[in-house]
Design a protein around this motif. Structure first.
Motif: not given
Length: 382
Positions: A327-334
């Protein structure tokens, strides 16, 4: 399923359990919910015949079937993402009384058959292979958590203020015992200032939690225990009775898993001595309010820096075969990588699943950075 449990069901339910509530309800056919655009597992599995069978059942604490399916009706989900279970258990008895529904939900969500055998358990952290040797260029940090329900109390969706305060009193006594081995401090939520809440990643209750009753009387009798070394956090009366979390900035899953196993077993012993053991069902393992957590109640999250793999056309196929979620987090690459299930495998096996998956994802990302193909690395279906 219902035939297998029929003697138990008949012993639990009085002849007319709904008569005590005087609910002004119509027939099951008239009360059946609209599931046309419902994308939860509840919406896929529930039929008018099944609803009719559950309609007049009620647990001793007052949980009826409409309480169980309410979350999925109010949040029907969408067809684009993974399906949620769409239901909650109000108390431990719900898993027995509504077994023909819950068993099917559990089997569909976890892709594992519910049998008469007791689920395998293995909290021997020495059996885990790896988890302490990730390439930290890609594996940023990790978090291992486990949830538990306490015997003789309703789950947070259904419990009263008195029950919640009694649960806090029990937690206070058990955690005081834990401090003999691991020093820490208990904080009441209403006593925490905004800066302290932010440091603990504590967010206000969501709209969903308010609607389902999890956040009733917030923040009354909610607390968080934090060890002095920062290795362990224990949430009390949040979404579950107890939730243990071990987070590390070095992405050392092996150490985080070890911390959870050791302290979970300690607390299990303390609660047993207090005559309120953790809730365990022979065919399901450890149970809490959500069928998504039955079995082990274990979640292993590894946060990864990935640039190329998330855009690869075969990623979803890889994740499905590894039985993990990304799943995506608030960071674009994390991205957060975690186990997709909690039932059907032991604690060590689930953690090993994530450890092996993270190692493979790192290898794939490195190959993509070198302009190499990853098709040969795609695993066979587990």
């Amino acid at each position: 399923m219902e035939i297998r449990y029929r003697p138990i069901l008949e012993s639990l339910v009085p002849p007319d359990p709904m008569s005590q509530f005087k609910l002004k309800r119509r027939s099951p056919e008239e009360e059946f919910p609209d599931l046309c655009r419902n994308y939860t597992w509840m919406g896929r599995i529930l039929t008018p015949a099944m609803y009719c069978r559950q309609f007049n059942r009620c647990t001793h604490s007052g949980v009826i079937f409409d309480d169980v399916i309410r979350p999925g009706i109010e949040e029907p989900g969408d067809c684009s993402g993974p399906a949620s279970v769409g239901c909650v258990a109000g108390d431990a008895q719900s898993y027995i009384l509504f077994c023909d529904f819950f068993d099917r939900i559990i089997e569909a969500y976890h892709e594992h058959k519910v049998t008469n055998q007791t689920p395998e358990s293995d909290c021997n952290f020495d059996n885990l292979k790896g988890g302490d040797d990730f390439d930290t260029t890609y594996a940023v940090h990790c978090e291992v958590s486990a949830v538990r329900g306490i015997e003789d109390f309703c789950f947070p969706t259904h419990c009263s203020r008195g029950e919640r305060r009694r649960l806090l009193s029990l937690a206070r006594r058990a955690l005081q015992r834990l401090e003999d081995e691991l020093p820490g401090c208990l904080f009441m939520l209403e006593e925490l200032n905004p800066e302290q809440q932010k440091k603990l990643n504590l967010n206000p209750p969501s709209y969903s939690q308010l609607r389902t009753g999890v956040a009733r009387d917030w923040p009354d009798a909610r607390a968080v225990w934090v060890s002095k070394d920062g290795r362990l956090v224990v949430w009390v009366n949040m979404e579950d009775h107890l939730r243990l979390v071990s987070a590390r900035d070095d992405a050392n899953v092996a150490e985080a898993f070890k911390c959870i196993c050791i302290n979970l077993q300690r607390l299990e012993e303390y609660y047993r001595e207090l005559r309120h053991p953790f809730i365990y069902k022979q065919q399901l393992g450890w149970v809490t309010s959500s069928p998504a957590d039955v079995g082990t109640g274990l979640r292993v999250n590894v946060y990864m820096k990935l640039r190329l793999l998330p855009q690869h056309k075969r990623l979803q196929d890889v994740l499905k075969r590894l039985r993990i979620h990304m799943n995506k987090t608030e960071s674009l690459t994390v991205y957060r990588v975690s186990n997709a299930i909690t039932f059907g495998l032991s604690e060590v096996e689930l953690t090993q699943l994530v450890v092996d998956g993270v190692k493979l994802l790192i290898t794939m990302e490195k190959r993509l950075e070198a302009d190499q193909d990853i098709d040969k690395l795609v695993p066979t279906q587990k």
